[in-house]
Write an enzyme that holds these catalytic residues in place. Structure first.
Site, PDB file in Angstrom:
ATOM      1  N   ASP A 322      52.282  56.816  34.076  1.00 52.68           N
ATOM      2  CA  ASP A 322      51.107  56.576  34.904  1.00 52.68           C
ATOM      3  C   ASP A 322      50.033  57.607  34.559  1.00 52.68           C
ATOM      4  O   ASP A 322      50.310  58.814  34.498  1.00 52.68           O
ATOM      5  CB  ASP A 322      51.475  56.679  36.392  1.00 52.68           C
ATOM      6  CG  ASP A 322      50.330  56.253  37.289  1.00 52.68           C
ATOM      7  OD1 ASP A 322      50.211  55.041  37.544  1.00 52.68           O
ATOM      8  OD2 ASP A 322      49.566  57.124  37.726  1.00 52.68           O
ATOM      9  N   ASN A 330      37.379  55.820  36.589  1.00 51.11           N
ATOM     10  CA  ASN A 330      36.576  54.627  36.882  1.00 51.11           C
ATOM     11  C   ASN A 330      35.412  54.954  37.808  1.00 51.11           C
ATOM     12  O   ASN A 330      34.283  54.493  37.598  1.00 51.11           O
ATOM     13  CB  ASN A 330      37.451  53.539  37.503  1.00 51.11           C
ATOM     14  CG  ASN A 330      38.300  52.815  36.484  1.00 51.11           C
ATOM     15  OD1 ASN A 330      37.926  52.693  35.313  1.00 51.11           O
ATOM     16  ND2 ASN A 330      39.453  52.328  36.911  1.00 51.11           N
ATOM     17  N   HIS A 335      33.892  51.407  34.778  1.00 50.33           N
ATOM     18  CA  HIS A 335      35.064  50.668  34.310  1.00 50.33           C
ATOM     19  C   HIS A 335      35.070  50.471  32.796  1.00 50.33           C
ATOM     20  O   HIS A 335      36.139  50.319  32.197  1.00 50.33           O
ATOM     21  CB  HIS A 335      35.150  49.318  35.019  1.00 50.33           C
ATOM     22  CG  HIS A 335      35.564  49.453  36.454  1.00 50.33           C
ATOM     23  ND1 HIS A 335      36.879  49.532  36.841  1.00 50.33           N
ATOM     24  CD2 HIS A 335      34.832  49.555  37.595  1.00 50.33           C
ATOM     25  CE1 HIS A 335      36.951  49.675  38.157  1.00 50.33           C
ATOM     26  NE2 HIS A 335      35.724  49.687  38.638  1.00 50.33           N
ATOM     27  N   ASP A 339      38.282  51.321  30.727  1.00 52.88           N
ATOM     28  CA  ASP A 339      38.945  50.401  29.787  1.00 52.88           C
ATOM     29  C   ASP A 339      39.128  51.057  28.424  1.00 52.88           C
ATOM     30  O   ASP A 339      40.162  50.881  27.759  1.00 52.88           O
ATOM     31  CB  ASP A 339      38.123  49.116  29.638  1.00 52.88           C
ATOM     32  CG  ASP A 339      38.179  48.242  30.880  1.00 52.88           C
ATOM     33  OD1 ASP A 339      39.008  48.527  31.764  1.00 52.88           O
ATOM     34  OD2 ASP A 339      37.392  47.280  30.968  1.00 52.88           O
ATOM     35  N   ARG A 354      58.814  53.921  18.306  1.00 53.29           N
ATOM     36  CA  ARG A 354      59.327  53.087  17.220  1.00 53.29           C
ATOM     37  C   ARG A 354      58.893  51.637  17.401  1.00 53.29           C
ATOM     38  O   ARG A 354      58.629  51.185  18.518  1.00 53.29           O
ATOM     39  CB  ARG A 354      60.860  53.155  17.194  1.00 53.29           C
ATOM     40  CG  ARG A 354      61.416  54.556  17.020  1.00 53.29           C
ATOM     41  CD  ARG A 354      62.891  54.592  17.340  1.00 53.29           C
ATOM     42  NE  ARG A 354      63.148  54.213  18.727  1.00 53.29           N
ATOM     43  CZ  ARG A 354      64.349  54.214  19.297  1.00 53.29           C
ATOM     44  NH1 ARG A 354      65.409  54.592  18.606  1.00 53.29           N
ATOM     45  NH2 ARG A 354      64.501  53.854  20.559  1.00 53.29           N
ATOM     46  N   GLU A 365      46.863  51.237  35.703  1.00 44.87           N
ATOM     47  CA  GLU A 365      47.027  52.340  34.761  1.00 44.87           C
ATOM     48  C   GLU A 365      48.497  52.716  34.592  1.00 44.87           C
ATOM     49  O   GLU A 365      48.822  53.805  34.129  1.00 44.87           O
ATOM     50  CB  GLU A 365      46.233  53.559  35.234  1.00 44.87           C
ATOM     51  CG  GLU A 365      46.704  54.189  36.522  1.00 44.87           C
ATOM     52  CD  GLU A 365      46.072  53.567  37.766  1.00 44.87           C
ATOM     53  OE1 GLU A 365      46.080  54.221  38.823  1.00 44.87           O
ATOM     54  OE2 GLU A 365      45.559  52.436  37.682  1.00 44.87           O
TER      55      GLU A 365
END
Length: 445
Positions: A322, A330, A335, A339, A354, A365
């Protein structure tokens, strides 16, 4: 011409608002006319504001007195009213089904939907012979909640979901449905988000048997003014949700296969639909922003990986990641920058793990990572590598970002729910201890 022009099949009775009206004006009209969406007009440009937009704006605490011109809206494709169905198929997208049909001067003439297109032709052989169950071949299920779930949890799910409805189940049976219309009514009436979903849902649930034909499905949608069909099996259990897009794609594909030897135009339709179906598959399995697996696909792949691990006697570890204080990014930078941070975060993590590991966006998020052939100790090392990499990275405009990580080893008796619950507990422990750290949970079922 073999196909009718769009001007002949377009709906001209369109509910719209001007770009300089407020969000509340749009919500009031949607509520008044019981619409899931409404057209926003700005001279010759046309946009759409949907239930998901209303949910997002409320959850982000945007003032509903804000003019529509000051929020980001999705533009709708435009097409001349003298164009035909093939031109329209090239323009339809898979997020919303509307196309604006315009006059020569660019002003709005009306709207057409995917169902208008399929309703303007009549491939009766396909419609009457194919059962609705045949279109479940590549579907990934549906989302359900219990009647006691609070509306805030449902709104959070619907904000990021491709689906515009959820099924409410009790004891394995469908007892209600919550659609985007129900959400509009809920928000429009100013209800509290702590209300349980059973007080908002529509009940009873109208259903159709999976043995019904596509023709019966279209008739069901038309007569009931429904947007989707809740499909049940012989035992009365819900087996899936079919939308107009599902029926349309299946009908045109089969019909074009029969007719392409006689009508050259159908070869073009086949090519278009093959491209659109590939895109639909991507939408069903990939997160649209970061282009990694979405939550639904991860759930499918988790079960497969757990079966392989059981059979081969190998270890699996689940990691939840997180981004710390991401709401501040934001709120501070907007935003678009948010993004950008998410996409670059995903790129950094993908370069660390991997190719065999499964990386997905869980929501907002929050991300999940399933590590093959890895116990808690190995997973902790990977988590620390990711955490250190993110901490040292400078994100353009946003500066330094950190992340918190929770890890658990997956046992043979685990379900996705139980594994996620432990990893989530470890993640919250990392946050409680000050964030920007990795916590591995050693407790298994």
């Amino acid at each position: 011409m073999f196909f009718p022009t769009l001007g002949l099949i377009a709906t001209t009775d369109v509910i719209s608002v001007d770009m300089y009206h407020t969000i509340q004006d749009a919500l009031d009209k949607m509520h008044e006319h019981n619409h899931r969406s409404i057209i926003v007009v700005n001279k010759t440009l046309h946009y759409i504001i949907t239930t998901k937009d209303i949910i997002r704006l409320r959850l982000e605490r945007v003032d509903f007195s804000t003019p529509l011109s000051q929020i980001i809206l999705r533009p709708l494709p435009l097409i001349d009213k003298d164009s035909n169905i093939i031109n329209a198929l090239n323009l339809t997208n898979d997020i919303d089904e509307h196309i604006c049909v315009c006059n020569k001067d660019g002003s709005l003439y009306g709207l057409v939907t995917n169902s208008d297109i399929v309703g303007s032709v009549d491939p009766q052989v396909i419609l009457e012979s194919l059962q609705i169950s045949t279109i479940f071949e590549k579907k990934y299920g549906y989302k359900s909640f219990s009647p006691t779930t609070v509306m805030l949890d449902v709104l959070e799910f619907m904000k990021d979901s491709l689906s515009d409805c959820v099924i409410i189940q009790d004891g394995g049976m469908a007892v209600g449905i919550l659609t985007s219309k129900d959400v509009i009514n809920f928000i429009g009436e100013g209800n509290c988000a702590s209300i349980e979903v059973r007080d908002v849902m529509s009940s009873p649930v109208d259903t159709l048997s999976d043995k019904a034909s596509i023709s019966e499905g279209l008739e069901y949608l038309r007569n009931g003014h429904f947007k989707r069909i809740v499909v049940i099996n012989d035992e009365g259990h819900v087996v899936g949700i079919v939308t107009q897009q599902d029926l349309i794609s299946r009908t045109y594909l089969k019909w074009s296969q029969l007719m392409q030897d006689h009508f050259k135009q159908f070869e073009e339709i086949t090519q278009i639909l093959q491209q659109k179906n590939r895109h639909l598959t991507q939408l069903a399995t990939k997160d649209s922003l970061t282009e990694i697996h979405n939550r639904h696909m991860f759930s499918e792949l988790f079960s497969q990986e757990l079966s392989v691990a059981k059979r081969q006697g190998t270890k699996l570890s689940l990691m939840m990641i997180d981004l710390d204080h991401f709401k501040q990014v934001n709120d501070t930078y907007g935003h678009n920058i948010g993004d950008y941070v998410l996409k670059n975060f995903v790129s950094l993590v993908a370069s660390t793990i991997r190719e065999a590991d499964l990386f997905a966006r869980w929501g907002g998020e929050e991300f999940v990572l399933l590590l093959r052939n890895s116990g808690c100790e190995e997973a902790y090392g990977v988590g620390e590598k990711i955490r250190s990499l993110i901490e040292s990275q400078v994100f353009e405009d946003a500066g330094h970002i950190t992340c918190s990580i929770g890890i658990t080893e997956v046992s043979e008796e685990d379900s996705l729910h139980s594994a996620i619950e432990r990893a989530d507990g470890a993640l919250y422990a990392a946050k409680d201890m000050g964030r920007n750290r990795t916590i591995a949970c050693s407790n298994r079922i």
